[in-house]
Motif scaffolding. Structure first.
Motif, PDB file in Angstrom:
ATOM      1  N   THR A 284      28.814 -31.887 -11.045  1.00 59.75           N
ATOM      2  CA  THR A 284      27.859 -30.972 -11.656  1.00 59.75           C
ATOM      3  C   THR A 284      28.589 -29.812 -12.335  1.00 59.75           C
ATOM      4  O   THR A 284      29.561 -29.292 -11.797  1.00 59.75           O
ATOM      5  CB  THR A 284      26.877 -30.446 -10.588  1.00 59.75           C
ATOM      6  OG1 THR A 284      26.249 -31.568  -9.968  1.00 59.75           O
ATOM      7  CG2 THR A 284      25.812 -29.553 -11.213  1.00 59.75           C
TER       8      THR A 284
ATOM      9  N   THR B 261      19.239 -25.298  -5.854  1.00 58.35           N
ATOM     10  CA  THR B 261      19.792 -24.819  -7.123  1.00 58.35           C
ATOM     11  C   THR B 261      19.023 -25.279  -8.353  1.00 58.35           C
ATOM     12  O   THR B 261      19.426 -24.975  -9.464  1.00 58.35           O
ATOM     13  CB  THR B 261      21.241 -25.303  -7.315  1.00 58.35           C
ATOM     14  OG1 THR B 261      21.229 -26.718  -7.220  1.00 58.35           O
ATOM     15  CG2 THR B 261      22.182 -24.730  -6.285  1.00 58.35           C
ATOM     16  N   SER B 262      17.958 -26.045  -8.167  1.00 59.85           N
ATOM     17  CA  SER B 262      17.254 -26.531  -9.352  1.00 59.85           C
ATOM     18  C   SER B 262      15.752 -26.445  -9.142  1.00 59.85           C
ATOM     19  O   SER B 262      15.274 -26.191  -8.040  1.00 59.85           O
ATOM     20  CB  SER B 262      17.626 -27.989  -9.630  1.00 59.85           C
ATOM     21  OG  SER B 262      16.913 -28.839  -8.744  1.00 59.85           O
ATOM     22  N   THR B 263      15.036 -26.691 -10.222  1.00 55.39           N
ATOM     23  CA  THR B 263      13.582 -26.700 -10.124  1.00 55.39           C
ATOM     24  C   THR B 263      13.068 -28.141  -9.995  1.00 55.39           C
ATOM     25  O   THR B 263      11.879 -28.383 -10.028  1.00 55.39           O
ATOM     26  CB  THR B 263      12.979 -26.044 -11.382  1.00 55.39           C
ATOM     27  OG1 THR B 263      13.646 -26.592 -12.525  1.00 55.39           O
ATOM     28  CG2 THR B 263      13.192 -24.545 -11.369  1.00 55.39           C
ATOM     29  N   ILE B 264      13.986 -29.099  -9.828  1.00 53.24           N
ATOM     30  CA  ILE B 264      13.596 -30.506  -9.708  1.00 53.24           C
ATOM     31  C   ILE B 264      12.802 -30.731  -8.411  1.00 53.24           C
ATOM     32  O   ILE B 264      13.157 -30.206  -7.360  1.00 53.24           O
ATOM     33  CB  ILE B 264      14.848 -31.418  -9.714  1.00 53.24           C
ATOM     34  CG1 ILE B 264      15.538 -31.366 -11.077  1.00 53.24           C
ATOM     35  CG2 ILE B 264      14.497 -32.864  -9.355  1.00 53.24           C
ATOM     36  CD1 ILE B 264      16.781 -32.233 -11.186  1.00 53.24           C
TER      37      ILE B 264
ATOM     38  N   PRO C  23      27.999 -26.468 -15.525  1.00 49.16           N
ATOM     39  CA  PRO C  23      27.120 -25.811 -16.491  1.00 49.16           C
ATOM     40  C   PRO C  23      27.391 -26.324 -17.895  1.00 49.16           C
ATOM     41  O   PRO C  23      28.523 -26.695 -18.210  1.00 49.16           O
ATOM     42  CB  PRO C  23      27.499 -24.329 -16.386  1.00 49.16           C
ATOM     43  CG  PRO C  23      28.713 -24.243 -15.546  1.00 49.16           C
ATOM     44  CD  PRO C  23      29.069 -25.594 -15.036  1.00 49.16           C
TER      45      PRO C  23
ATOM     46  N   THR D  54      11.445 -37.492  -6.731  1.00 47.85           N
ATOM     47  CA  THR D  54      12.266 -37.993  -7.834  1.00 47.85           C
ATOM     48  C   THR D  54      13.142 -39.120  -7.304  1.00 47.85           C
ATOM     49  O   THR D  54      13.729 -38.985  -6.232  1.00 47.85           O
ATOM     50  CB  THR D  54      13.173 -36.867  -8.385  1.00 47.85           C
ATOM     51  OG1 THR D  54      12.366 -35.742  -8.673  1.00 47.85           O
ATOM     52  CG2 THR D  54      13.909 -37.294  -9.631  1.00 47.85           C
TER      53      THR D  54
ATOM     54  N   HIS E 249      22.996 -22.406 -19.816  1.00 42.37           N
ATOM     55  CA  HIS E 249      21.537 -22.534 -19.865  1.00 42.37           C
ATOM     56  C   HIS E 249      21.055 -23.782 -19.139  1.00 42.37           C
ATOM     57  O   HIS E 249      19.890 -23.918 -18.798  1.00 42.37           O
ATOM     58  CB  HIS E 249      21.057 -22.600 -21.313  1.00 42.37           C
ATOM     59  CG  HIS E 249      21.214 -21.305 -22.031  1.00 42.37           C
ATOM     60  ND1 HIS E 249      20.287 -20.313 -21.988  1.00 42.37           N
ATOM     61  CD2 HIS E 249      22.229 -20.825 -22.773  1.00 42.37           C
ATOM     62  CE1 HIS E 249      20.706 -19.281 -22.704  1.00 42.37           C
ATOM     63  NE2 HIS E 249      21.893 -19.569 -23.187  1.00 42.37           N
ATOM     64  N   LEU E 250      21.979 -24.718 -18.977  1.00 43.22           N
ATOM     65  CA  LEU E 250      21.595 -26.005 -18.431  1.00 43.22           C
ATOM     66  C   LEU E 250      22.677 -26.440 -17.451  1.00 43.22           C
ATOM     67  O   LEU E 250      23.849 -26.156 -17.654  1.00 43.22           O
ATOM     68  CB  LEU E 250      21.546 -26.995 -19.600  1.00 43.22           C
ATOM     69  CG  LEU E 250      20.676 -28.223 -19.485  1.00 43.22           C
ATOM     70  CD1 LEU E 250      19.222 -27.794 -19.388  1.00 43.22           C
ATOM     71  CD2 LEU E 250      20.884 -29.095 -20.719  1.00 43.22           C
ATOM     72  N   MET E 251      22.274 -27.123 -16.383  1.00 45.38           N
ATOM     73  CA  MET E 251      23.258 -27.729 -15.496  1.00 45.38           C
ATOM     74  C   MET E 251      23.177 -29.234 -15.714  1.00 45.38           C
ATOM     75  O   MET E 251      22.096 -29.779 -15.874  1.00 45.38           O
ATOM     76  CB  MET E 251      22.938 -27.420 -14.032  1.00 45.38           C
ATOM     77  CG  MET E 251      22.932 -25.939 -13.690  1.00 45.38           C
ATOM     78  SD  MET E 251      24.545 -25.158 -13.869  1.00 45.38           S
ATOM     79  CE  MET E 251      25.425 -25.915 -12.505  1.00 45.38           C
ATOM     80  N   ALA E 252      24.330 -29.886 -15.725  1.00 50.00           N
ATOM     81  CA  ALA E 252      24.322 -31.333 -15.898  1.00 50.00           C
ATOM     82  C   ALA E 252      25.144 -31.962 -14.790  1.00 50.00           C
ATOM     83  O   ALA E 252      26.208 -31.462 -14.428  1.00 50.00           O
ATOM     84  CB  ALA E 252      24.902 -31.702 -17.252  1.00 50.00           C
ATOM     85  N   THR E 253      24.605 -33.039 -14.210  1.00 48.80           N
ATOM     86  CA  THR E 253      25.370 -33.805 -13.240  1.00 48.80           C
ATOM     87  C   THR E 253      25.813 -35.085 -13.932  1.00 48.80           C
ATOM     88  O   THR E 253      25.002 -35.821 -14.489  1.00 48.80           O
ATOM     89  CB  THR E 253      24.524 -34.143 -12.008  1.00 48.80           C
ATOM     90  OG1 THR E 253      24.055 -32.920 -11.443  1.00 48.80           O
ATOM     91  CG2 THR E 253      25.352 -34.903 -10.976  1.00 48.80           C
TER      92      THR E 253
ATOM     93  N   TYR F 289      23.626 -34.406  -2.116  1.00 44.96           N
ATOM     94  CA  TYR F 289      23.341 -34.003  -3.490  1.00 44.96           C
ATOM     95  C   TYR F 289      21.900 -33.509  -3.607  1.00 44.96           C
ATOM     96  O   TYR F 289      21.616 -32.499  -4.246  1.00 44.96           O
ATOM     97  CB  TYR F 289      23.586 -35.182  -4.443  1.00 44.96           C
ATOM     98  CG  TYR F 289      23.232 -34.888  -5.879  1.00 44.96           C
ATOM     99  CD1 TYR F 289      23.971 -33.970  -6.620  1.00 44.96           C
ATOM    100  CD2 TYR F 289      22.154 -35.529  -6.496  1.00 44.96           C
ATOM    101  CE1 TYR F 289      23.647 -33.681  -7.941  1.00 44.96           C
ATOM    102  CE2 TYR F 289      21.818 -35.248  -7.813  1.00 44.96           C
ATOM    103  CZ  TYR F 289      22.570 -34.328  -8.526  1.00 44.96           C
ATOM    104  OH  TYR F 289      22.240 -34.042  -9.833  1.00 44.96           O
TER     105      TYR F 289
ATOM    106  N   PHE G  91      21.570 -30.132  -2.251  1.00 45.31           N
ATOM    107  CA  PHE G  91      22.115 -29.169  -3.221  1.00 45.31           C
ATOM    108  C   PHE G  91      21.078 -28.854  -4.308  1.00 45.31           C
ATOM    109  O   PHE G  91      20.847 -27.695  -4.651  1.00 45.31           O
ATOM    110  CB  PHE G  91      23.404 -29.750  -3.823  1.00 45.31           C
ATOM    111  CG  PHE G  91      23.828 -29.164  -5.143  1.00 45.31           C
ATOM    112  CD1 PHE G  91      24.306 -27.860  -5.221  1.00 45.31           C
ATOM    113  CD2 PHE G  91      23.757 -29.912  -6.313  1.00 45.31           C
ATOM    114  CE1 PHE G  91      24.700 -27.315  -6.440  1.00 45.31           C
ATOM    115  CE2 PHE G  91      24.155 -29.378  -7.542  1.00 45.31           C
ATOM    116  CZ  PHE G  91      24.621 -28.071  -7.591  1.00 45.31           C
ATOM    117  N   LEU G  92      20.428 -29.910  -4.805  1.00 46.07           N
ATOM    118  CA  LEU G  92      19.431 -29.703  -5.866  1.00 46.07           C
ATOM    119  C   LEU G  92      18.261 -28.853  -5.385  1.00 46.07           C
ATOM    120  O   LEU G  92      17.681 -28.080  -6.134  1.00 46.07           O
ATOM    121  CB  LEU G  92      18.890 -31.043  -6.364  1.00 46.07           C
ATOM    122  CG  LEU G  92      19.785 -31.875  -7.279  1.00 46.07           C
ATOM    123  CD1 LEU G  92      19.016 -33.095  -7.773  1.00 46.07           C
ATOM    124  CD2 LEU G  92      20.276 -31.061  -8.471  1.00 46.07           C
TER     125      LEU G  92
END
Ligand SMILES: Cc1cc2nc3c(=O)[nH]c(=O)nc-3n(C[C@H](O)[C@H](O)[C@H](O)COP(=O)(O)OP(=O)(O)OC[C@H]3O[C@@H](n4cnc5c(N)ncnc54)[C@H](O)[C@@H]3O)c2cc1C
Ligand SMILES: Nc1ncnc2c1ncn2[C@@H]1O[C@H](COP(=O)(O)O)[C@@H](O)[C@H]1O
Lengths: 370, 268
Positions: free
Chosen positions: A169, A150-153, A171, A158, A176-180, A143, A146-147
């Motif tokens: 995960t 695909t993310s700015t995290i 949209p 973290t 506008h937002l992705m949520a897991t 995971y 993957f982040l």
């Protein structure tokens, strides 16, 4: 409802299940996609992967084929009342089966039928359901990987709770937002998964032969069903296979000055490239092309080798359905259109002029190679 | 006979979308609209009412107090009664908990023989399309989703349900739950007399106390965030991709250049 069944007793649940939807006895591609994905999850969990097949007069050869895409076992629920989909019959049979066998993960394709069935089953079983997922993990390291892409995290700095819970995960808010989403305290962990997002693995003939088939004693009565299916009509038009296409040439509102010509140009390009025509929602809403051509958040998700966007601005809801294409070519009059931020190659220009020239150039290129 | 329509006020995701630093939606900074599919559901109910004068159309919504404005608009369009379910306890609900609370409210309004509950197919904030079927399950009613045509005559309900590759025609027993999609109709506007009347029509606000005796609500742990089986593990915004290669010009030479680049990379 079985009184002894308790969806909070998480330890009692084991195995990964995939609902393999059939229509007219033919298993939909989403079933194979989900089995291929489910195989990875089952391996990460060290458990069995089971396909669940409902229908009437189920062909055992088809059931075995599910093994070729990853299933260890296939539960066959064969009953004349399961021939065509009804919410009532399918929900009852699936819930009975879950209560009996207790899988920890249950995946359903997010087709029109899957999205009718999934919420009903989850509600009856008292568990959570995550809609229209585009990515699944059980392993935290996977995971995190993957982040990273695909993310700015800031993934390395973290904290992540290290469990084997299914991380689903999807949209949200129009892309506008992705949520897991997780469902830690209830089982099975259920999700509907977007058709076309998961890749089907190569068919494994040897594994298919080893598939264990288990016939379920289905308890179903006409009085369980509160609707009357009057008829099922297939659309006369052949549906475009956007999801399976290697090349998609899509048109947007940029064709509005002459929609017929615009679509012609796209067809011509699709022809020389060996692909199909897609469209933005604006084009579908205007009625210039059928809804089965729509790409995006509320349309289809595609990842072809080549995606050509003609006169498409690149709204986030459109990008949500095509941004994972291998090569994106955008033609737009407006040099600052957001589509250029997603594009691999861009041409600032009029699609009515550039489109045909591009088709010509590709034709002569192909001729020179032949 | 009653038609109960579930309507939701949602952030306008086609306008400016504000994301907070922690990756959650800044709802306060966004314009709100009535969820589009729900307006198709309301329109369908109002059309049935036009040809069946004994029909009463009730709208129900769960949301914060400002949701009242949307409900007043529904009354101005022609609905007869409005109910707002609003309480801190109900906040943070997933579809399981939302459908519990709405089922409790619908039961309190009363679902009798012949009645219809209508929802939109999906709300554009979460796009789950789960609440309609989950309300149906909890109330023990049959459901038809993705409805694109409704034929209601003398208590007989026949609907058309859209599939990816065609459609089904389904005769459904009532009471039942239908979820509607935009192909069904074009929602009407509020009428001038409607706007004048919308503040004098029946309007009720129900809080946790009002619904807690329902078997779908019960103790506070059963509703809102606490009563939700699903939880958000992480939320994030997708990264912006780097710009690709822009081809100079838009003439024949530019097209040939692009094609030769595609050839070199074996894309074509
Ligand atoms: C909940 C929700 C879900 C949605 N789902 C989807 C979805 O699934 N798919 C989808 O596509 N959209 C979806 N949308 C809509 C999306 O927000 C955009 O409105 C839509 O994608 C815009 O389509 P478009 O790019 O064709 O039109 P526009 O945004 O109008 O863009 C047209 C573009 O064409 C260019 N142009 C004009 N003339 C020419 C010319 N002659 N030559 C070249 N370029 C030209 C213009 O510069 C412009 O960039 C959704 C919206 C919402 C709110
Ligand atoms: N808070 C709410 N209040 C009223 N209706 C709702 C609410 N949430 C969902 N609905 C209804 O359920 C449908 C599906 O919503 P969703 O499952 O969130 O996509 C919506 O179109 C509404 O009709």
């Amino acid at each position: 409802m079985n009184m002894a069944y308790n969806s909070k007793d998480t330890a009692a649940f084991k195995g990964v299940w995939v609902f393999c939807e059939q229509r007219d006895g033919v298993i939909l591609g989403t079933g194979y996609q989900l089995l291929s994905e489910g195989r990875k999850l089952a391996d990460d969990l060290g458990v069995e992967l089971c396909g669940v097949l409902l229908g009437s007069g189920v062909n055992e050869q088809y059931a075995k084929a599910l093994g070729g895409y990853g299933a260890d076992k296939v539960y066959i629920c064969d009953h004349e009342l399961l021939k065509d989909y009804t919410t009532d019959a399918y929900t009852k049979v699936l819930c009975d089966l879950v209560e009996d066998k207790k899988p920890e993960v249950f995946l359903i394709g997010a087709t029109n039928i899957g999205r009718d069935l999934g919420p009903r089953v989850a509600a009856r079983l008292h568990t959570g359901l995550t809609a229209d997922c585009t990515h699944l993990d059980v392993d935290v390291e996977k995971y995190k990987a993957f982040l990273k892409t695909t993310s700015t995290i800031d993934v390395d700095n973290t904290p992540f709770e290290d469990t084997k819970n299914l991380k689903m995960t999807r949209p949200a808010f129009g892309g506008h937002l992705m949520a897991t989403i997780v469902c830690p305290d209830y089982r099975p962990q259920m999700s509907t998964v977007r058709p076309g997002v998961m890749q089907t693995q190569a068919f494994d003939e040897a594994k298919s032969q080893q598939t264990v088939l288990e016939k379920i004693d289905v308890k179903l009565d006409k009085s369980d069903i509160h609707v009357d299916l009057v008829e099922i009509k297939k659309s006369a038009k052949k549906l475009v296979d956007l999801i399976g296409a290697d090349v998609v040439v899509a048109v947007g509102r940029g064709i509005s000055s002459n929609p017929t010509r615009g679509i012609e140009i796209a067809e011509e390009l699709a022809n020389v490239l060996g692909g199909v025509v897609g469209a933005s929602r604006a084009v579908v809403d205007a009625g210039w092309i059928g809804v089965d051509h729509q790409v995006g958040q509320t349309g289809k998700t595609v990842h072809p080798k080549i995606y050509v966007a003609l006169g498409i601005s690149g709204a986030i809801q459109h990008l949500a359905g095509m941004q994972d294409s291998e090569c994106i070519i955008a033609v737009n009059k407006n040099g600052s259109a957001p589509i250029f931020d997603a594009a691999t190659y861009g041409i600032t220009g009029d699609l009515f002029k550039v489109g045909p020239m591009l088709a010509e150039a590709i034709k002569s290129f192909k001729a020179s190679k032949a | 006979m009653k038609i109960i329509v579930c309507v939701k006020q949602v952030p306008d995701t086609s306008g400016v979308v504000a994301v907070k630093a922690d990756g959650t939606m800044d709802r306060a900074a966004m314009a709100t609209i009535s969820n589009p599919d729900d307006m198709n559901a309301l329109e369908a109910a109002l059309q049935i009412k036009e040809t069946n004068p004994d029909v009463k159309v009730c709208v129900v919504s769960m949301g914060p107090p400002p949701t009242e404005s949307m409900l007043r608009e529904c009354l101005a369009m022609g609905a007869d009664e409005a109910y707002l379910v609003s309480a801190r306890e109900f906040g943070g609900a997933d579809t399981w908990a939302t459908s519990n609370t709405l089922a409790a409210a619908i039961e309190k309004i009363g679902v009798d023989k012949g009645d219809i509950v209508m929802c939109g197919r999906q709300a554009i904030d979460g796009d789950t399309a789960q609440v309609g079927p989950q309300i149906a399950e909890k109330l023990g009613l049959p459901q038809v989703t993705y409805v694109t045509a409704i034929d209601y005559k003398a208590g007989e309900l026949t609907v058309r349900r859209e599939l990816e590759d065609g459609y089904m025609t389904i005769k459904v027993q009532t009471p039942c739950v239908l979820t509607c999609i935009k192909e069904l109709n074009t929602p009407r506007y509020m009428s001038v007399p409607g706007v004048m009347e919308c503040y004098s029509k029946p309007y009720a606000v129900w809080d946790y106390e009002a619904l807690k005796d329902s078997k779908w609500v019960g103790p506070v742990e059963n509703v809102g965030l606490k009563g939700s089986p699903t939880q958000v593990y992480k939320s994030f915004s997708p990264p912006v991709k780097g710009k690709g290669t822009m081809i100079e010009g838009a003439d024949k030479a530019a097209c040939e250049k692009l094609v030769s680049m595609l050839g070199e990379k074996h894309i074509i």
